[in-house]
Design an enzyme around this catalytic site. Structure first.
Site, PDB file in Angstrom:
ATOM      1  N   ARG A 238       7.630  16.400   5.485  1.00  0.00           N
ATOM      2  CA  ARG A 238       6.639  16.371   4.413  1.00  0.00           C
ATOM      3  C   ARG A 238       7.163  17.183   3.232  1.00  0.00           C
ATOM      4  O   ARG A 238       7.722  18.263   3.394  1.00  0.00           O
ATOM      5  CB  ARG A 238       5.292  16.952   4.881  1.00  0.00           C
ATOM      6  CG  ARG A 238       4.490  16.021   5.796  1.00  0.00           C
ATOM      7  CD  ARG A 238       3.946  14.841   5.022  1.00  0.00           C
ATOM      8  NE  ARG A 238       3.055  14.000   5.814  1.00  0.00           N
ATOM      9  CZ  ARG A 238       3.444  12.939   6.499  1.00  0.00           C
ATOM     10  NH1 ARG A 238       4.730  12.609   6.518  1.00  0.00           N
ATOM     11  NH2 ARG A 238       2.566  12.212   7.171  1.00  0.00           N
ATOM     12  N   GLU A 267       3.990  12.229  -4.348  1.00  0.00           N
ATOM     13  CA  GLU A 267       4.636  10.919  -4.208  1.00  0.00           C
ATOM     14  C   GLU A 267       3.754   9.840  -4.831  1.00  0.00           C
ATOM     15  O   GLU A 267       2.560   9.793  -4.534  1.00  0.00           O
ATOM     16  CB  GLU A 267       4.897  10.623  -2.731  1.00  0.00           C
ATOM     17  CG  GLU A 267       5.879  11.609  -2.126  1.00  0.00           C
ATOM     18  CD  GLU A 267       6.096  11.425  -0.638  1.00  0.00           C
ATOM     19  OE1 GLU A 267       7.003  12.078  -0.088  1.00  0.00           O
ATOM     20  OE2 GLU A 267       5.359  10.631  -0.013  1.00  0.00           O
ATOM     21  N   HIS A 286      10.958   8.163   0.264  1.00  0.00           N
ATOM     22  CA  HIS A 286      10.139   8.122   1.484  1.00  0.00           C
ATOM     23  C   HIS A 286      10.357   6.812   2.258  1.00  0.00           C
ATOM     24  O   HIS A 286       9.432   6.037   2.488  1.00  0.00           O
ATOM     25  CB  HIS A 286       8.654   8.288   1.149  1.00  0.00           C
ATOM     26  CG  HIS A 286       7.870   8.862   2.295  1.00  0.00           C
ATOM     27  ND1 HIS A 286       6.841   9.747   2.126  1.00  0.00           N
ATOM     28  CD2 HIS A 286       7.977   8.669   3.635  1.00  0.00           C
ATOM     29  CE1 HIS A 286       6.329  10.073   3.299  1.00  0.00           C
ATOM     30  NE2 HIS A 286       7.012   9.419   4.231  1.00  0.00           N
TER      31      HIS A 286
END
Length: 319
Positions: A238, A267, A286
């Site tokens: 994370r 994000e 990601h």
């Protein structure tokens, strides 16, 4: 039975939810505005089952969905759902704890190998005709590092980290780990140490913990100061585990050799993120979880979780 999928874009574009449609009346949304709480409430107001990937479901949302009985999280981390509120409102919450373990472990080493072997950089330079212009059979533009005999420190030691440990052994690395709840079983792959010892001894540190109030900004000026000079830091967990201003400072001052991350604090990444102004910072959007096979497994387990809940034997319950 009304089922609402709030944000299925990453799966909807090349996978099929027909098995979920067999379980109830389904409404599929590619995306739901994460900052528009009223719209989230509107979309789930009469749903009994809600499936979310990154759309947040806080106490206000959950308490205003009177028919809601089940939340299925399409992922391992569950910070997008207020678990205490779900428990208070008698809503079952499930996640998918191991669907991406192999893919994320693979990607962890993709990041490490990029930082140490510089494949992307030298591929680009060759295509820019830099190799054709040198008098020698070889050239390199940045230092290349060998992993053999380096110490790999894993913060967190769940399924993914254990797979990373195996890969580390394949590269002849020494592997150590820290887990906030000490492991009581002997492990031949890695030696269990304190966090301070891991920070002190590791040449490479890889993050494999969930985001909690205790792990927020786990990597900061204080913990960085305890690390070796020239350490490589990897993050496939994370973004908020790392204080991005502090890591930028450490990179630009050469305390940290490289930060290779698949996740960032916000994000998609902000155009003024401090990471974009840091030396030797490798950022991917990601995607560690995103191979087709991994997403197909995610979809199938998501449906299996719903089916198990409807049968009265819920699985992967986190509350």
């Amino acid at each position: 039975m009304k089922i609402v999928l709030l944000d299925g874009y990453e799966l909807n574009k090349d996978l099929n939810w027909h098995l979920l449609q067999d379980l109830g009346e389904c409404t599929f949304y590619d995306r739901t505005p994460v900052n528009d709480q009223n719209e989230i409430i509107k979309r789930i107001s009469d749903a009994e089952i809600v499936i979310t990937h990154k759309t947040p479901l806080d106490d206000d949302v959950i308490s205003k969905a009177p028919k809601l009985n089940y939340i299925g999280i399409m992922g391992t981390g569950y910070d997008v759902v207020d678990i205490k509120s779900a428990h208070k409102n008698k809503v079952v919450v499930t996640n998918i704890p191991t669907y991406a373990s192999d893919a994320v472990a693979q990607f962890t080493f993709s990041l490490l190998l990029e930082a140490t072997s510089q494949v992307g950089l030298h591929n680009r330079l060759v295509h820019e005709n830099k190799w054709s212009q040198v008098p020698d059979f070889t050239f390199w533009d940045k230092p290349l590092l060998e992993l053999k005999d380096k110490t790999l420190g894993l913060i967190g030691y769940g399924h993914i980290a254990q797979k990373v440990a195996k890969i580390g052994h394949a590269f002849s690395m020494k592997v150590i780990f820290y887990n906030h709840r000490p492991k009581k079983i002997a492990d031949t792959l890695a030696q269990q140490v304190s966090l301070d010892e891991l920070l002190k001894k590791s040449d490479v540190i890889s993050l494999h913990v969930i985001q909690t109030p205790e792990t927020m900004h786990l990597i900061n000026n204080d913990t960085i100061a305890k690390m070796k000079n020239g350490v490589i830091l990897l993050n496939t967990a994370r973004g908020k585990l790392v204080n991005e201003d502090d890591i930028k400072k450490a990179l630009n001052e050469d305390k940290v050799y490289a930060y290779a991350t698949d996740v960032v604090q916000k994000e998609p990444i902000d155009s003024d993120s401090p990471l974009l102004k840091a030396k030797n910072c490798y950022i991917t959007p990601h995607i560690a979880w995103a191979p087709y096979e991994t997403r197909e497994r995610l979809l199938n387990i998501t449906i299996a979780n719903v089916r198990a809940y409807l049968s009265g034997n819920p699985q992967n319950v986190i509350n």
